[in-house]
Design a protein around this motif. Structure first.
Motif, mmCIF file in Angstrom:
data_model
loop_
_atom_site.group_PDB
_atom_site.id
_atom_site.type_symbol
_atom_site.label_atom_id
_atom_site.label_comp_id
_atom_site.label_asym_id
_atom_site.label_seq_id
_atom_site.Cartn_x
_atom_site.Cartn_y
_atom_site.Cartn_z
ATOM 1 N N SER A 44 -9.526 125.878 24.937
ATOM 2 C CA SER A 44 -9.515 126.719 26.134
ATOM 3 C C SER A 44 -10.935 127.057 26.572
ATOM 4 O O SER A 44 -11.262 127.017 27.765
ATOM 5 C CB SER A 44 -8.728 128.010 25.863
ATOM 6 N N LEU A 45 -11.787 127.365 25.595
ATOM 7 C CA LEU A 45 -13.185 127.684 25.880
ATOM 8 C C LEU A 45 -13.905 126.485 26.491
ATOM 9 O O LEU A 45 -14.636 126.619 27.483
ATOM 10 C CB LEU A 45 -13.881 128.121 24.593
ATOM 11 N N GLN A 81 -24.245 125.952 26.841
ATOM 12 C CA GLN A 81 -24.484 126.213 25.422
ATOM 13 C C GLN A 81 -24.403 127.719 25.136
ATOM 14 O O GLN A 81 -23.822 128.128 24.129
ATOM 15 C CB GLN A 81 -25.835 125.670 24.966
ATOM 16 N N GLY A 82 -24.956 128.532 26.024
ATOM 17 C CA GLY A 82 -24.866 129.976 25.846
ATOM 18 C C GLY A 82 -23.434 130.468 25.886
ATOM 19 O O GLY A 82 -23.025 131.327 25.090
ATOM 20 N N GLN A 83 -22.662 129.909 26.807
ATOM 21 C CA GLN A 83 -21.249 130.276 26.934
ATOM 22 C C GLN A 83 -20.471 129.863 25.691
ATOM 23 O O GLN A 83 -19.629 130.623 25.186
ATOM 24 C CB GLN A 83 -20.677 129.596 28.182
ATOM 25 N N LEU A 84 -20.762 128.664 25.173
ATOM 26 C CA LEU A 84 -20.107 128.196 23.953
ATOM 27 C C LEU A 84 -20.496 129.045 22.750
ATOM 28 O O LEU A 84 -19.642 129.420 21.937
ATOM 29 C CB LEU A 84 -20.473 126.728 23.691
ATOM 30 N N GLN A 85 -21.770 129.351 22.630
ATOM 31 C CA GLN A 85 -22.236 130.125 21.482
ATOM 32 C C GLN A 85 -21.569 131.501 21.446
ATOM 33 O O GLN A 85 -21.127 131.961 20.386
ATOM 34 C CB GLN A 85 -23.760 130.268 21.521
ATOM 35 N N LEU A 86 -21.487 132.128 22.593
ATOM 36 C CA LEU A 86 -20.856 133.444 22.682
ATOM 37 C C LEU A 86 -19.357 133.356 22.371
ATOM 38 O O LEU A 86 -18.815 134.158 21.597
ATOM 39 C CB LEU A 86 -21.073 134.024 24.084
ATOM 40 N N GLY A 87 -18.689 132.369 22.966
ATOM 41 C CA GLY A 87 -17.245 132.223 22.769
ATOM 42 C C GLY A 87 -16.871 131.822 21.359
ATOM 43 O O GLY A 87 -15.913 132.350 20.775
ATOM 44 N N LEU A 88 -17.627 130.894 20.776
ATOM 45 C CA LEU A 88 -17.334 130.425 19.417
ATOM 46 C C LEU A 88 -17.592 131.529 18.392
ATOM 47 O O LEU A 88 -16.912 131.601 17.364
ATOM 48 C CB LEU A 88 -18.175 129.189 19.096
ATOM 49 N N LYS A 89 -18.559 132.373 18.665
ATOM 50 C CA LYS A 89 -18.849 133.506 17.779
ATOM 51 C C LYS A 89 -17.657 134.455 17.725
ATOM 52 O O LYS A 89 -17.343 135.022 16.669
ATOM 53 C CB LYS A 89 -20.097 134.237 18.279
ATOM 54 N N LYS A 90 -16.973 134.622 18.835
ATOM 55 C CA LYS A 90 -15.783 135.482 18.882
ATOM 56 C C LYS A 90 -14.617 134.830 18.138
ATOM 57 O O LYS A 90 -13.813 135.509 17.498
ATOM 58 C CB LYS A 90 -15.392 135.762 20.331
ATOM 59 N N GLY A 141 -19.119 123.065 5.288
ATOM 60 C CA GLY A 141 -20.208 122.399 4.584
ATOM 61 C C GLY A 141 -20.774 121.328 5.500
ATOM 62 O O GLY A 141 -21.146 121.606 6.630
ATOM 63 N N LYS A 142 -20.768 120.091 5.024
ATOM 64 C CA LYS A 142 -21.212 118.973 5.864
ATOM 65 C C LYS A 142 -20.068 117.988 6.115
ATOM 66 O O LYS A 142 -20.272 116.799 6.333
ATOM 67 C CB LYS A 142 -22.416 118.283 5.225
ATOM 68 N N ASP A 143 -18.859 118.542 6.103
ATOM 69 C CA ASP A 143 -17.650 117.756 6.339
ATOM 70 C C ASP A 143 -17.009 118.233 7.638
ATOM 71 O O ASP A 143 -16.711 119.419 7.792
ATOM 72 C CB ASP A 143 -16.687 117.934 5.159
ATOM 73 N N VAL A 144 -16.802 117.322 8.582
ATOM 74 C CA VAL A 144 -16.191 117.689 9.865
ATOM 75 C C VAL A 144 -14.693 117.918 9.657
ATOM 76 O O VAL A 144 -13.986 117.028 9.198
ATOM 77 C CB VAL A 144 -16.405 116.597 10.933
ATOM 78 N N VAL A 145 -14.222 119.111 9.999
ATOM 79 C CA VAL A 145 -12.808 119.430 9.834
ATOM 80 C C VAL A 145 -12.074 119.494 11.173
ATOM 81 O O VAL A 145 -10.845 119.460 11.212
ATOM 82 C CB VAL A 145 -12.611 120.744 9.053
ATOM 83 N N ALA A 146 -12.817 119.589 12.266
ATOM 84 C CA ALA A 146 -12.190 119.600 13.588
ATOM 85 C C ALA A 146 -13.201 119.153 14.634
ATOM 86 O O ALA A 146 -14.405 119.384 14.491
ATOM 87 C CB ALA A 146 -11.672 120.998 13.936
ATOM 88 N N GLY A 147 -12.701 118.485 15.664
ATOM 89 C CA GLY A 147 -13.587 118.007 16.723
ATOM 90 C C GLY A 147 -12.897 118.027 18.073
ATOM 91 O O GLY A 147 -11.702 117.724 18.169
ATOM 92 N N ILE A 148 -13.651 118.413 19.101
ATOM 93 C CA ILE A 148 -13.148 118.429 20.478
ATOM 94 C C ILE A 148 -14.188 117.788 21.379
ATOM 95 O O ILE A 148 -15.370 118.134 21.309
ATOM 96 C CB ILE A 148 -12.875 119.867 20.969
ATOM 97 N N VAL A 149 -13.762 116.863 22.212
ATOM 98 C CA VAL A 149 -14.618 116.259 23.239
ATOM 99 C C VAL A 149 -13.856 116.326 24.554
ATOM 100 O O VAL A 149 -12.724 115.839 24.652
ATOM 101 C CB VAL A 149 -14.975 114.797 22.904
ATOM 102 N N TYR A 150 -14.490 116.927 25.568
ATOM 103 C CA TYR A 150 -13.813 117.120 26.852
ATOM 104 C C TYR A 150 -14.595 116.482 27.985
ATOM 105 O O TYR A 150 -15.770 116.764 28.195
ATOM 106 C CB TYR A 150 -13.636 118.612 27.135
#
Length: 282
Positions: A44-45, A81-90, A141-150
């Protein structure tokens, strides 16, 4: 009497074992459900950020040069990037944040971290080429557990959770089963280091002589997704950064493909690397 006691002890041990397995399964299921909820929030973000791409005012767009004349950043890269950083932090407050633009946390061997490219394909975006993407990966860690590309231009949202498959707009994706003779080969030119171009052409020439045809799109994240959904069979580039490939790597792997360095080694998140993504036939 001893046999009865032994039987009772054995039964208790069995019940405890079964109960322990059930508890572990329940905990795992809860973790997966939580991760799915997190991914839904991230999707959604990311879609909201896609509106920034589509509504950008190019007539007044500020463009800065980073490491060289081909390494560009716009005000919209920074804004998203600012919008993502703020949203992902929440969404996941304890997670670290690593993005292409600006200062970053340090990626460690434990804990969660978001690896983000606000606009993958910035040059395409500047030229209004309509082939750019927002990429967000979640690492444990250094293992990708989820990915989104839009891709906001086509409204295509690719997503994957490790062990749960990959999807495009809710439809399961799968790499193709075509051999090299029928393959479409995608490649990147590593434009930030033009000294790599002769080697790129050398590798490309080898693939071109074996494949059906070649394509250059300008977005590593979308090239990976193109392989993941079977529209192309192979993608390579001689220099990419973790934010270029983190999300797409998982999407390809969860679609049944293989992603390594050009030499066949595991990809590293410690810096720039070569990349080779392909179906499981080539």
């Amino acid at each position: 009497m001893k046999k009865q006691v032994d039987f009772t002890i054995g039964l208790c041990f069995l019940l405890q074992s079964v109960l322990l397995v059930d508890i572990i399964a329940l905990i795992y299921k809860m973790l997966v459900i939580n991760l799915k909820n997190i991914i839904n929030e991230i999707c959604s973000l990311v879609k909201e950020c896609g509106k920034v791409v589509l509504n950008a005012d190019r007539a007044k767009m500020a463009i800065d040069i980073k490491s060289g004349v081909t390494d560009l950043v716009t005000e919209y890269d920074k804004k998203i990037q600012g919008q993502l950083q703020l949203g992902l932090k929440k969404i996941l407050p304890e997670a670290k944040f690593i993005g292409e633009e600006g200062s970053n946390d340090e990626l460690t061997d434990d804990g969660y971290a978001f690896v983000v490219d606000p606009i993958d394909g910035t040059t395409n975006f500047i030229k209004d080429y309509h082939h750019s993407a927002i990429s967000v990966a979640l690492l444990k860690g250094k293992d990708v557990v989820a990915g989104i590309v839009y891709n906001p231009y086509l409204d295509e949202l690719f997503s994957a959770i490790k062990g749960e498959g990959a999807f495009c707009n809710g439809n399961k994706t799968s790499v193709s089963s075509q051999p090299m003779s029928k393959a479409l080969v995608l490649f990147g030119t590593s434009p930030y280091d033009k000294d790599l171009f002769p080697k790129t052409i050398e590798v490309l020439s080898e693939y071109f002589n074996q494949a059906l045809d070649i394509r250059r799109s300008g977005s590593a994240a979308l090239d990976l997704c193109t392989v993941a959904c079977g529209r192309a069979e192979l993608y390579f580039e001689l220099q990419v950064s973790p934010w270029d490939f983190a999300a797409g790597k998982l999407i390809v792997e969860e679609s049944g493909g293989v992603v390594t360095t050009l030499d066949g080694a595991p990809l590293s998140f410690d810096g720039k690397t070569t990349i080779l993504a392909k179906n499981n036939v080539i």
